[in-house]
Design a protein around this motif. Structure first.
Motif, PDB file in Angstrom:
ATOM      1  N   ALA A 749     -18.983   0.734   7.863  1.00 54.91           N
ATOM      2  CA  ALA A 749     -18.060   1.814   8.240  1.00 54.91           C
ATOM      3  C   ALA A 749     -16.721   1.651   7.531  1.00 54.91           C
ATOM      4  CB  ALA A 749     -17.859   1.825   9.749  1.00 54.91           C
ATOM      5  N   THR A 750     -16.111   2.777   7.192  1.00 61.20           N
ATOM      6  CA  THR A 750     -14.793   2.782   6.568  1.00 61.20           C
ATOM      7  C   THR A 750     -13.878   3.721   7.346  1.00 61.20           C
ATOM      8  OG1 THR A 750     -15.715   2.358   4.366  1.00 61.20           O
ATOM      9  CG2 THR A 750     -13.487   3.273   4.465  1.00 61.20           C
ATOM     10  N   VAL A 751     -12.741   3.178   7.750  1.00 62.18           N
ATOM     11  CA  VAL A 751     -11.728   3.948   8.477  1.00 62.18           C
ATOM     12  C   VAL A 751     -10.550   4.204   7.539  1.00 62.18           C
ATOM     13  CG1 VAL A 751     -10.150   3.980  10.442  1.00 62.18           C
ATOM     14  CG2 VAL A 751     -12.417   2.939  10.677  1.00 62.18           C
ATOM     15  N   GLN A 752     -10.110   5.440   7.486  1.00 62.10           N
ATOM     16  CA  GLN A 752      -9.003   5.805   6.600  1.00 62.10           C
ATOM     17  C   GLN A 752      -7.820   6.320   7.406  1.00 62.10           C
ATOM     18  OE1 GLN A 752      -9.405   7.998   2.682  1.00 62.10           O
ATOM     19  NE2 GLN A 752      -8.578   9.671   3.932  1.00 62.10           N
ATOM     20  N   ASN A 753      -6.632   5.822   7.066  1.00 58.16           N
ATOM     21  CA  ASN A 753      -5.378   6.331   7.617  1.00 58.16           C
ATOM     22  C   ASN A 753      -4.519   6.839   6.468  1.00 58.16           C
ATOM     23  OD1 ASN A 753      -5.045   5.694  10.677  1.00 58.16           O
ATOM     24  ND2 ASN A 753      -5.964   3.842   9.827  1.00 58.16           N
ATOM     25  N   THR A 754      -4.155   8.087   6.539  1.00 57.32           N
ATOM     26  CA  THR A 754      -3.233   8.659   5.557  1.00 57.32           C
ATOM     27  C   THR A 754      -2.060   9.273   6.312  1.00 57.32           C
ATOM     28  OG1 THR A 754      -4.405  10.780   5.558  1.00 57.32           O
ATOM     29  CG2 THR A 754      -5.063   9.151   3.904  1.00 57.32           C
ATOM     30  N   GLY A 755      -0.999   9.532   5.585  1.00 58.40           N
ATOM     31  CA  GLY A 755       0.126  10.147   6.262  1.00 58.40           C
ATOM     32  C   GLY A 755       1.338  10.313   5.371  1.00 58.40           C
ATOM     33  N   TRP A 756       2.276  11.083   5.890  1.00 60.30           N
ATOM     34  CA  TRP A 756       3.572  11.294   5.259  1.00 60.30           C
ATOM     35  C   TRP A 756       4.653  10.778   6.190  1.00 60.30           C
ATOM     36  CZ3 TRP A 756       4.467  13.162   0.378  1.00 60.30           C
ATOM     37  CH2 TRP A 756       3.387  13.774  -0.273  1.00 60.30           C
ATOM     38  N   GLU A 757       5.612  10.075   5.618  1.00 58.72           N
ATOM     39  CA  GLU A 757       6.744   9.561   6.380  1.00 58.72           C
ATOM     40  C   GLU A 757       8.039  10.041   5.736  1.00 58.72           C
ATOM     41  OE1 GLU A 757       4.551   5.334   7.609  1.00 58.72           O
ATOM     42  OE2 GLU A 757       6.371   5.339   6.377  1.00 58.72           O
ATOM     43  N   PHE A 758       8.939  10.534   6.584  1.00 56.87           N
ATOM     44  CA  PHE A 758      10.239  11.022   6.123  1.00 56.87           C
ATOM     45  C   PHE A 758      11.341  10.269   6.870  1.00 56.87           C
ATOM     46  CE2 PHE A 758       7.149  14.372   5.661  1.00 56.87           C
ATOM     47  CZ  PHE A 758       7.399  14.913   4.408  1.00 56.87           C
ATOM     48  N   GLU A 759      12.298   9.779   6.128  1.00 58.25           N
ATOM     49  CA  GLU A 759      13.449   9.089   6.716  1.00 58.25           C
ATOM     50  C   GLU A 759      14.718   9.661   6.096  1.00 58.25           C
ATOM     51  OE1 GLU A 759      12.079   4.652   7.901  1.00 58.25           O
ATOM     52  OE2 GLU A 759      12.075   5.061   5.745  1.00 58.25           O
ATOM     53  N   LEU A 760      15.636  10.074   6.945  1.00 54.98           N
ATOM     54  CA  LEU A 760      16.865  10.707   6.494  1.00 54.98           C
ATOM     55  C   LEU A 760      18.053  10.088   7.224  1.00 54.98           C
ATOM     56  CD1 LEU A 760      18.265  13.125   4.945  1.00 54.98           C
ATOM     57  CD2 LEU A 760      17.981  14.422   7.065  1.00 54.98           C
ATOM     58  N   SER A 761      19.081   9.730   6.474  1.00 58.54           N
ATOM     59  CA  SER A 761      20.333   9.264   7.067  1.00 58.54           C
ATOM     60  C   SER A 761      21.478  10.012   6.412  1.00 58.54           C
ATOM     61  CB  SER A 761      20.505   7.752   6.884  1.00 58.54           C
ATOM     62  OG  SER A 761      20.637   7.416   5.520  1.00 58.54           O
ATOM     63  N   THR A 762      22.436  10.433   7.218  1.00 59.31           N
ATOM     64  CA  THR A 762      23.560  11.198   6.696  1.00 59.31           C
ATOM     65  C   THR A 762      24.861  10.697   7.288  1.00 59.31           C
ATOM     66  OG1 THR A 762      23.419  12.857   8.465  1.00 59.31           O
ATOM     67  CG2 THR A 762      22.138  13.271   6.462  1.00 59.31           C
TER      68      THR A 762
END
Length: 1002
Positions: A749-762
């Motif tokens: 079995a193969t488990v896949q995790n994908t995703g987008w991460e956004f980090e913003l500092s102002t």
């Protein structure tokens, strides 16, 4: 082995104390003769004239140094012809000749690239935001030290992209669930969890699995990090991608959490005292709206009328025997109390420019929202020191953290379930004389369980010793040795007085005893090399790991104690039985290396590799290789973009790919195992051998871009990741004819995790008196089982589906209300006349669609305001309740809704029949009872006031801060359950806490 550990620790401590004493004396004696020195004072400010605390002031060419206080003031002894160096993160360093001056005031200029120069801990080495090729998230002491929580993991909620922390219960000490970029392993049970990250405290790895046992209200075990003092934590770094985690090899498959505690800092050759105290109250953050007595009785009577059954004392005590006017809000009675909190912290630090130390202690006392005199207590102590000598060639550091955890609570049942299900007209708890009311044995009084006690005591020692020597030519030899020792003793006392008087004579006093002991010793010699190579810098690291761990788990039950006062004394029990006894040794060894190179400070490459060996595999499968490559390009250093930094001040593209692994499986799984038969002289097999299974593999890919705008007043980071975990280590199901249910093996079995991460500092606004900063993070995760050959032949066919996430529910299809019976109707997909897994064709994803946090820090003169919002988008099942009309309370929404027949009916008709019970039970496994459980929560709100200098000087204080902190203040959600952050759990929701306190520096 235990004696050897103890002897080693004692010898090391004695050696260190003697060595520290000698070096301290030497350090104080070092430097220029007093006659040749003069005291120089001054104030360091920024470009707006605001004082800068924490600026490092050193004498050029020497070890002597100090730091500015909260008002930017400093004092240092220096030769009249010397030169002072002023340096501070975020500003350009400057050098000022003394030239006989007694007062030197300095104004530092902001460095536009400084926001990328923040030092971050990457485990075996340090890097900066600017030069990092991996994905590392970080929180600092300022963000967590005043939060009124027990576990450091709770302080991370909503603060990091890609990091999910779910609090399973509001009971202190209960282990939260943490996932770094999703679930990688199919093994997700309490005693065999392949998804736990690696915890490292001051360079020492600790066992991250929860400690089994505790009260029945501690559903997910005891948190092994609960003995840490949050106020003593300097920073927490979370390593996520292959570049950051591969150097930890098999231990970094699920991410790495690095916790660094505070150590000594430079001082003006005097002891500095820090003290913090806060006190406050906690209450449950939410209660459900349930039926009152009038509504409940109407529904109950309608159910009997619909069924054509007469209510009798034997089938409807709530309608016939109990008071029809009584109303009790059981949520108020069971968990409506107020928990008082007191937290005390004290630390001292000081030394010289070459030798400095920090010693501290804390005490935390927290009451309970449950009825009764229950409490949670924690006491901690910490010691750290560092020394450098021989012209800064030699360095030694030592840290030790010791914590004692004591959790005292009732045991035997889930009070939350009682609070939700008990009819509102159930009998009174106590009689007029104060005795428990059993109402002529028409109910089981739940308060009887308060006579049962659960005490869990945890003692945890984490200590580390490191030495290094710089030979020259960029070569440094290092070695570190770490030791951990955790001891947990849990005692559950059950008295027969907690049973109904009618059956009490058939019960015995009993006690359950659980002991967990974990010890670990790790030694890591290392060699570090740094040199200039061409137009760049080359960094090399080579190290070896030797680790040995030992754990013991014992569980015993004693019954037949002659009196209640003797419960728990096994010597007084009539019978003692051993439920479980395990002694386990684990050995781990590795060789690791890192090679990093940057060319002209704009092109960076990082190579890491590790060869691991684990005793959890068979002799031919114990070693495996892991590694990663990471690279970064700071494209704003190119000549085309380097001339104008007003708009795009910083830009970096980075990426990484690598392989990590996992050996998080039970020990000795590759061997045959036997247990003694109940009768004398016999053995029976309990486990089949399989010496051929091997490591899980996790291949990680990441691409990211980091941008800074308007001189780094706005910083944006965007990351895309893909992790694929294969060669899954699970229990492979076997035919019943073998006599075993499963055998440890690798599945395809193969488990896949994908995703987008956004980090913003102002940095939204900055003036002389006012500063406003904003921090935002957002994660879009996607989990999927992309391959599982032969899943149809395994028991996993009823749990997972290829092409879908692991966190799914396989559900029946809801067909509405049956017009004839008035009950729920569920579709029989294959028309075989029964409902089974073949009919579960609806797949519901229960994972988070997205999650994140929004924090703001505002400062006006001596005031500051900080707040954090946490948000989650998700679906979840509605809270479980019995079918409407049966004995037991219901949500208030049940009253007055359309029911029975007709296309507009929302619920089935009120009934207490067996047919209604079955229809309701089946309908709970359909898509009908799944709802939106998204929420927006004000996680933390803090207001602080710094006492002005003129008032501090009157009482001799360097700093004084008053603060008020609110935690889990309110939640915006449509979810009707107790807590949307842990939907479906029948547990105490997160507590709403308000504290106020004072922090002083002397």
């Amino acid at each position: 082995m235990k004696n050897n550990y103890s002897r080693l620790v004692v010898i090391a401590l004695i050696t260190i104390i003697v060595f520290l004493y000698a070096l301290t004396i030497k350090g104080y004696a070092a430097g220029l003769p007093a006659a040749l020195q003069e005291t120089v004072t001054g104030v360091v400010t920024d470009e707006e004239g605001m004082p800068l605390p924490g600026v490092t002031v050193t004498v050029k060419g020497s070890n002597r140094g100090t730091a500015t206080n909260i008002d930017g003031e400093y004092k240092i002894a220096v030769n009249p012809q010397g030169v002072l160096v002023f340096s501070f993160m975020g500003f350009k360093a400057i050098q000022v000749p003394v030239e006989g001056q007694r007062e030197i005031n300095v104004r530092l200029v902001e460095d536009i690239t400084a926001l990328d120069e923040v030092q971050i801990n990457a485990g075996y080495y340090n890097t900066t935001r600017r030069e990092s090729t991996g994905n590392i998230s970080r929180v600092t002491a300022e963000e967590i030290e005043m939060q009124p929580v027990v576990s450091p993991l709770q302080a991370l909620q909503g603060r990091m992209a890609g990091v999910e922390v779910v609090t399973q219960s509001g009971v202190p000490g209960n282990a939260p669930t943490i996932r770094i970029r999703g679930q990688n392993s199919l093994r997700n049970s309490f005693d065999d969890n392949g998804n736990l990250p690696l915890y490292i405290i001051d360079g020492v790895p600790i066992n991250s699995s929860a400690i089994e046992g505790g009260s029945s209200m501690i559903s997910s075990g005891i948190d092994p990090l609960s003995t840490l003092n949050l106020w003593n934590i300097k920073s927490i770094e979370v390593l996520k991608d292959a570049d950051a985690t591969a150097i930890y090899g098999s231990r970094g498959a699920n991410g790495v959490i690095l916790i660094t505690t505070k150590d000594g800092t430079f001082s003006q050759e005097e002891i500095q005292i820090e003290a913090q105290v806060y006190s406050g109250i906690s209450k449950v953050s939410n209660k459900m709206e349930l039926l009152n007595t009038k509504q409940y009785l109407e529904i109950r009577r309608a159910a009997f009328e619909n069924d054509g059954v007469e209510p009798l004392a034997t089938n409807a005590e709530d309608l016939v025997l109990w008071d029809q006017e009584r109303f009790t809000n059981w949520q108020d009675r069971f968990f409506g109390g107020t928990s008082n909190i007191t937290d005390l912290n004290l630390a001292a630090s000081g030394g010289t420019a070459s030798t400095f130390f920090r010693i501290g202690g804390s005490y935390h006392l927290e009451g309970s929202v449950f009825p009764g005199d229950w409490s949670y207590q924690k006491a901690t102590g910490s010691l750290s020191f560092r020394h450098k000598g021989f012209n800064d060639r030699f360095a030694i550091n030592f840290s030790s953290n010791y914590g004692i955890d004591n959790n005292n609570l009732f045991h035997g049942h889930n009070f939350v379930q009682d609070a939700l299900f008990l009819p509102p007209n159930a009998p009174a708890i106590y009689n007029e004389d104060g005795s428990l009311n059993w109402e002529d044995n028409t109910w089981d009084n739940p308060f009887a369980l308060l006579a049962n006690e659960s005490t869990a005591k945890v003692r945890n020692l984490i200590t580390n010793l490191g030495i290094s020597y710089r030979i020259g030519g960029g070569l440094v030899l290092k070695a570190s040795a770490g030791y951990t020792s955790l001891l947990s003793n849990q005692l559950r006392k059950v008295t027969k007085n907690s049973f109904n008087p009618d059956i009490r004579q058939f019960q015995d006093h009993s006690s359950s005893h659980y002991t967990t002991e974990r010890q670990s010793l790790i030694v890591e010699p290392q060699m570090v090399y740094n040199t200039k190579l061409g137009s760049g810098n080359l960094e090399g690291l080579l190290g070896v790991t030797f680790q040995q761990s030992e754990s013991r788990n014992n569980a015993m039950v004693g019954t037949g104690f002659p009196s209640e006062s003797l419960i728990g004394n096994l010597g007084a029990a009539e019978e003692v039985s051993v439920l479980n006894s395990k002694n386990i040794e684990y050995r781990y060894t590795a060789i690791f290396a890192r090679l990093g190179y940057d060319w002209k400070e704009k092109y960076f490459i990082n190579l890491t590799g590790r060869r691991d060996g684990s005793s959890r595999f068979g002799p031919d499968r114990r070693f495996a290789n892991f590694g990663a490559i990471g690279g970064a390009w700071i494209f704003t250093e190119e000549s085309l973009l380097n001339n104008d930094r007003d708009f795009l001040s910083f830009g970096k593209i980075r990426g990484s790919y690598g392989k990590t692994g996992s050996d998080q499986i039970p020990d000795y799984g590759y061997l045959d195992a036997y247990e003694a038969t109940p009768g004398p002289g016999g053995l029976y097999p309990t486990q089949l051998t399989n010496p051929d299974y091997s490591w899980e593999e996790n291949k990680k890919l990441e691409a990211a871009i980091e941008l800074g705008f308007f001189q780094d007043r706005l910083n944006l980071g965007v990351s895309w990741y893909r992790n694929r975990s294969s060669n899954q280590l699970v229990g492979y199901p076997l035919p019943s004819t073998t006599g075993f249910s499963s055998i440890q093996a690798n599945l395809g079995a193969t488990v896949q995790n994908t995703g987008w991460e956004f980090e913003l500092s102002t940095l939204n606004l900055q003036t002389t008196n006012f500063t406003w900063q904003t921090f935002f993070n957002l994660t879009f995760p996607e989990n999927k089982l992309i391959k599982f050959p032969g899943i149809e032949e395994t028991s996993y066919a009823n749990i997972y589906r290829v092409g879908y996430p692991l966190n799914i529910s396989l559900l029946y299809r809801y067909n509405g209300i049956d017009p004839e019976s008035g009950l729920y109707s569920i579709e029989d997909v294959n028309k075989d006349g029964r409902l089974d897994y073949e009919d579960r064709v609806v797949i519901k994803n229960l994972g988070r669609k997205f999650y994140g946090g929004l924090a703001n820090n505002l400062t006006f003169k001596n005031f500051s305001l900080n707040f954090l919002w946490e948000f989650v988008k998700q679906e979840a099942p509605e809270p479980y309740f019995p079918n409407p009309g049966s004995l037991g309370n219901q949500p208030v929404d049940v009253y007055g809704v359309s029911m029975g027949t007709g296309n507009t009916a929302e619920i089935q008709k009120f009934s207490q029949s067996f047919e209604a019970f079955l229809a309701h039970s089946d309908a709970l496994d359909t898509n009908h009872f799944y709802v939106d459980a998204s929420f927006l929560r004000l996680k933390n709100l803090s207001v602080q006031y710094n006492l002005p200098k003129k008032f501090r000087n009157q009482v001799g204080l360097n700093a004084a801060t008053f603060f008020i902190n609110g935690h889990n203040l309110f939640t915006v959600t449509d979810y009707k359950g107790l807590d949307p952050s842990s939907p479906g759990a029948v547990a105490i929701p997160s507590l709403r806490t308000i504290t106020g306190g004072l922090q002083l520096n002397f």
